[in-house]
Motif scaffolding. Structure first.
Motif, PDB file in Angstrom:
ATOM      1  N   GLU A  66       0.839  -1.212   0.000  1.00  0.00           N
ATOM      2  CA  GLU A  66       0.000   0.000   0.000  1.00  0.00           C
ATOM      3  C   GLU A  66       0.871   1.257   0.000  1.00  0.00           C
ATOM      4  O   GLU A  66       0.550   2.241  -0.650  1.00  0.00           O
ATOM      5  N   LEU A  67       1.985   1.197   0.746  1.00  0.00           N
ATOM      6  CA  LEU A  67       2.890   2.348   0.812  1.00  0.00           C
ATOM      7  C   LEU A  67       3.515   2.611  -0.558  1.00  0.00           C
ATOM      8  O   LEU A  67       3.613   3.765  -1.008  1.00  0.00           O
ATOM      9  N   LEU A  68       3.920   1.533  -1.225  1.00  0.00           N
ATOM     10  CA  LEU A  68       4.506   1.690  -2.562  1.00  0.00           C
ATOM     11  C   LEU A  68       3.464   2.277  -3.518  1.00  0.00           C
ATOM     12  O   LEU A  68       3.766   3.189  -4.301  1.00  0.00           O
ATOM     13  N   ALA A  69       2.225   1.781  -3.448  1.00  0.00           N
ATOM     14  CA  ALA A  69       1.170   2.282  -4.337  1.00  0.00           C
ATOM     15  C   ALA A  69       0.929   3.773  -4.089  1.00  0.00           C
ATOM     16  O   ALA A  69       0.713   4.549  -5.030  1.00  0.00           O
ATOM     17  N   PHE A  88       6.684  -9.342   0.038  1.00  0.00           N
ATOM     18  CA  PHE A  88       5.796  -8.181   0.103  1.00  0.00           C
ATOM     19  C   PHE A  88       4.786  -8.385   1.230  1.00  0.00           C
ATOM     20  O   PHE A  88       4.571  -9.496   1.692  1.00  0.00           O
ATOM     21  N   LYS A  89       4.174  -7.269   1.628  1.00  0.00           N
ATOM     22  CA  LYS A  89       3.134  -7.358   2.662  1.00  0.00           C
ATOM     23  C   LYS A  89       1.958  -6.482   2.270  1.00  0.00           C
ATOM     24  O   LYS A  89       2.153  -5.370   1.770  1.00  0.00           O
ATOM     25  N   LEU A 133      -2.550  10.512   0.224  1.00  0.00           N
ATOM     26  CA  LEU A 133      -2.965   9.500  -0.745  1.00  0.00           C
ATOM     27  C   LEU A 133      -3.211   8.148  -0.076  1.00  0.00           C
ATOM     28  O   LEU A 133      -2.848   7.114  -0.616  1.00  0.00           O
ATOM     29  N   ARG A 134      -3.795   8.155   1.083  1.00  0.00           N
ATOM     30  CA  ARG A 134      -4.066   6.890   1.785  1.00  0.00           C
ATOM     31  C   ARG A 134      -4.940   5.988   0.919  1.00  0.00           C
ATOM     32  O   ARG A 134      -6.060   6.342   0.558  1.00  0.00           O
ATOM     33  N   LEU A 135      -4.414   4.820   0.610  1.00  0.00           N
ATOM     34  CA  LEU A 135      -5.109   3.886  -0.278  1.00  0.00           C
ATOM     35  C   LEU A 135      -6.077   3.006   0.508  1.00  0.00           C
ATOM     36  O   LEU A 135      -5.659   2.261   1.393  1.00  0.00           O
ATOM     37  N   GLN A 136      -7.358   3.115   0.154  1.00  0.00           N
ATOM     38  CA  GLN A 136      -8.370   2.275   0.809  1.00  0.00           C
ATOM     39  C   GLN A 136      -9.277   1.568  -0.189  1.00  0.00           C
ATOM     40  O   GLN A 136     -10.122   0.771   0.209  1.00  0.00           O
TER      41      GLN A 136
END
Ligand SMILES: [Zn+2]
Length: 400
Positions: free
Chosen positions: A149-152, A183-184, A230-233
Motif C-alpha cells: 500500500e505504501l509503494l502504491a 511483500f506485505k 494519498l491513503r489507499l483504501q
C-alpha cells in the motif's frame, strides 16, 4: 538465548531435557518484525506501546502493566535491568528510564536468540530503528519486506495520469524486488477481506485510480505534511496491487486478525480470503498469514487446504502471555508443521523482540514436552519440528 537466562524456568518437570536444551538454544528466524522507537519514551507512551488494540491514552484508573504482557515484562525483562523477577512496575520504569534507546536495544535484542530478522519497514520509518541498526544491535542478519500500500501511495503521488498507474506500479515493484525477500499487504486495515478479489485492470482500474487521486488531492493541502494525503483504501486498487505482487512469486505476507482498532476484526477473518486463494494467479505464490489470533485455527485449516498457505501466531503470543502455550497448541492442530513460522511482530519497544522469542520457546517446550512425556511423540521428532517452525521453514520459503 544469552548465557544465564533460564528461559524455561519452572518447566523442569514438564519438558524432557534434550528438548529443553534444543528449544532454549535454537537460533530463530523472526519472519515478521519491525524496528524500535529511537527516541526516549515517557511512561505514558510506553504503556500505550504495550497496548496493541487501543490508540487512546491508558485511562487514569489503570496501568497497562496490569495485563499479560505487563506481567511478562516484569517477569522476564526486569532481570536484564538488574532487578528481581516480578519487580514492580514503578521500579521497572525507573530502571528502564535510566537507559538510552540504543542501550535498551542492545540489552533486549541479542538475548532473543534471533539469527535473522525479516523486517517490515512500512511503519513510521523515520522514528524507528532501521534494519541495519537492528542487525548491529543484535549481531543478527536482516532482510526487508516491502509494504504494497505504501509503494502504491508513492507511485500514485508521482504518476502522470490514472491510465499510467498500473504500468508505473509494476515498474516500481520490479525495481524493488532485488532489495526485498517478500511483500506485505495491510488490506485488513484498509478495506477488509470481504471484497471482490478478482484481478482488476484496464478502464475499471483507471477509473478507480482517478477517483482515489481526485479525492486525495482535495485533502492534500491539509495533510501533505503527514504524507498521508494519498491513503489507499479502495478495494479494487488493493486487489490489483496484491495480484501484481503475487506475479513475482515472492512470499506475500497478509496481516490477519488481531491489530489495533483501525481494522474491523471480524472482516480480517482469513476465511474471507478464500476467493483470493482459489485463484490460479495466486496458487504458486507463498501466502504468509501473519499473526492470525484469534483466527489461528482458521489459518491452520487454510494451511492444510492450500499448499501455498503458511501462517504464524506472532503478536498474539506476547499479548496473551501466560496463555501463549494454549495458542501454540491450537496452531499445531490441523496445520502441517512445514507450514508454520516463528514471528514476534515486535514494534516500538525492544522488550517485545525478546518476549516474542521467550513466549514461543516456552510454549513450544510445554506443548511438545507434554506430547513426548505421554509417549505420543518421540523427543527427536519434537526437536525436529521445533527447528522447522523456529527457522527451517522461513529459510526455505524466503530463500535465506
Ligand atoms: Zn507487524
Amino acid at each position: 538465548m544469552s548465557a544465564g537466562m533460564d528461559v524455561l524456568a519452572g518447566l523442569e518437570d514438564r519438558v524432557p531435557r534434550g528438548l529443553a536444551e534444543a528449544v532454549s538454544a535454537m537460533p530463530l528466524v523472526d519472519h515478521h518484525v519491525h524496528g524500535s522507537l529511537t527516541k526516549p519514551l515517557t511512561r505514558a507512551e510506553f504503556e500505550e506501546a504495550i497496548n496493541e488494540g487501543s490508540p487512546e491514552p491508558i485511562p487514569d484508573f489503570m496501568t497497562q502493566f496490569d495485563s499479560q504482557l505487563g506481567f511478562a515484562i516484569r517477569r522476564w525483562c526486569a532481570p536484564l535491568l538488574g532487578l528481581p523477577p516480578h519487580a514492580g512496575a514503578g521500579e521497572y520504569w525507573e530502571a528502564r528510564s535510566a537507559l538510552a534507546p540504543t542501550e535498551l536495544n542492545r540489552l533486549f535484542l541479542a538475548p532473543a536468540g534471533v539469527a535473522h530478522w525479516i523486517v517490515d519497514t512500512g511503519l513510521s520509518a523515520s522514528s524507528v530503528t532501521t534494519p541495519e541498526t537492528m542487525a548491529r544491535d543484535s549481531g543478527a542478519t536482516v532482510s526487508e519486506i516491502l509494504r504494497l500500500e505504501l509503494l502504491a501511495e508513492k507511485v500514485a503521488a508521482r504518476t502522470a495520469s490514472p491510465a499510467d498507474f498500473a504500468e508505473d506500479f509494476r515498474a516500481a515493484l520490479a525495481a524493488a524486488v532485488p532489495g526485498v525477500v517478500g511483500f506485505k499487504t495491510i488490506a485488513a486495515y484498509r478495506c477488509g477481506f470481504d471484497v471482490d478479489w478478482s484481478t482488476p485492470g484496464g478502464r475499471s482500474l483507471e477509473r478507480a485510480v482517478a477517483r482515489w487521486t481526485a479525492r486525495s488531492s482535495t485533502a492534500a493541502s491539509r495533510t501533505a505534511a503527514s504524507g498521508t494525503a494519498l491513503r489507499l483504501q479502495d478495494p479494487e486498487i488493493i486487489s490489483f496491487i496484491v495480484h501484481a505482487a503475487a506475479e513475482s512469486r515472492l512470499p506475500l505476507q497478509i496481516h490477519v486478525g488481531y491489530g489495533d482498532r483501525d481494522l474491523d476484526l471480524h472482516r480480517s477473518n482469513p476465511m474471507l480470503l478464500l476467493p483470493l486463494l482459489r485463484q490460479a494467479g495466486i496458487r504458486d505464490t507463498p501466502v504468509m498469514l501473519l499473526h492470525c489470533y484469534p483466527y489461528h485455527r482458521e489459518s491452520g485449516y487454510l494451511a492444510q487446504a492450500f499448499s501455498n498457505v503458511h501462517f504464524d501466531v506472532g503478536l498474539g503470543l506476547n499479548h496473551v502471555g501466560s496463555r501463549s502455550a494454549d495458542v501454540v497448541g491450537e496452531a499445531l492442530e490441523l496445520a502441517p508443521f512445514a507450514k508454520q513460522l516463528y514471528s514476534s511482530d515486535a514494534y516500538a519497544v525492544p522488550e517485545l523482540h525478546l518476549l516474542g522469542a521467550i513466549h514461543w520457546r516456552r510454549s513450544m517446550a510445554q506443548v511438545l514436552g507434554d506430547w513426548v512425556r505421554r509417549s505420543e511423540w518421540s523427543e527427536a521428532d519434537a526437536i525436529r519440528v521445533a527447528g522447522m517452525i523456529g527457522s527451517g521453514n522461513a529459510r526455505r520459503i524466503y530463500r535465506l
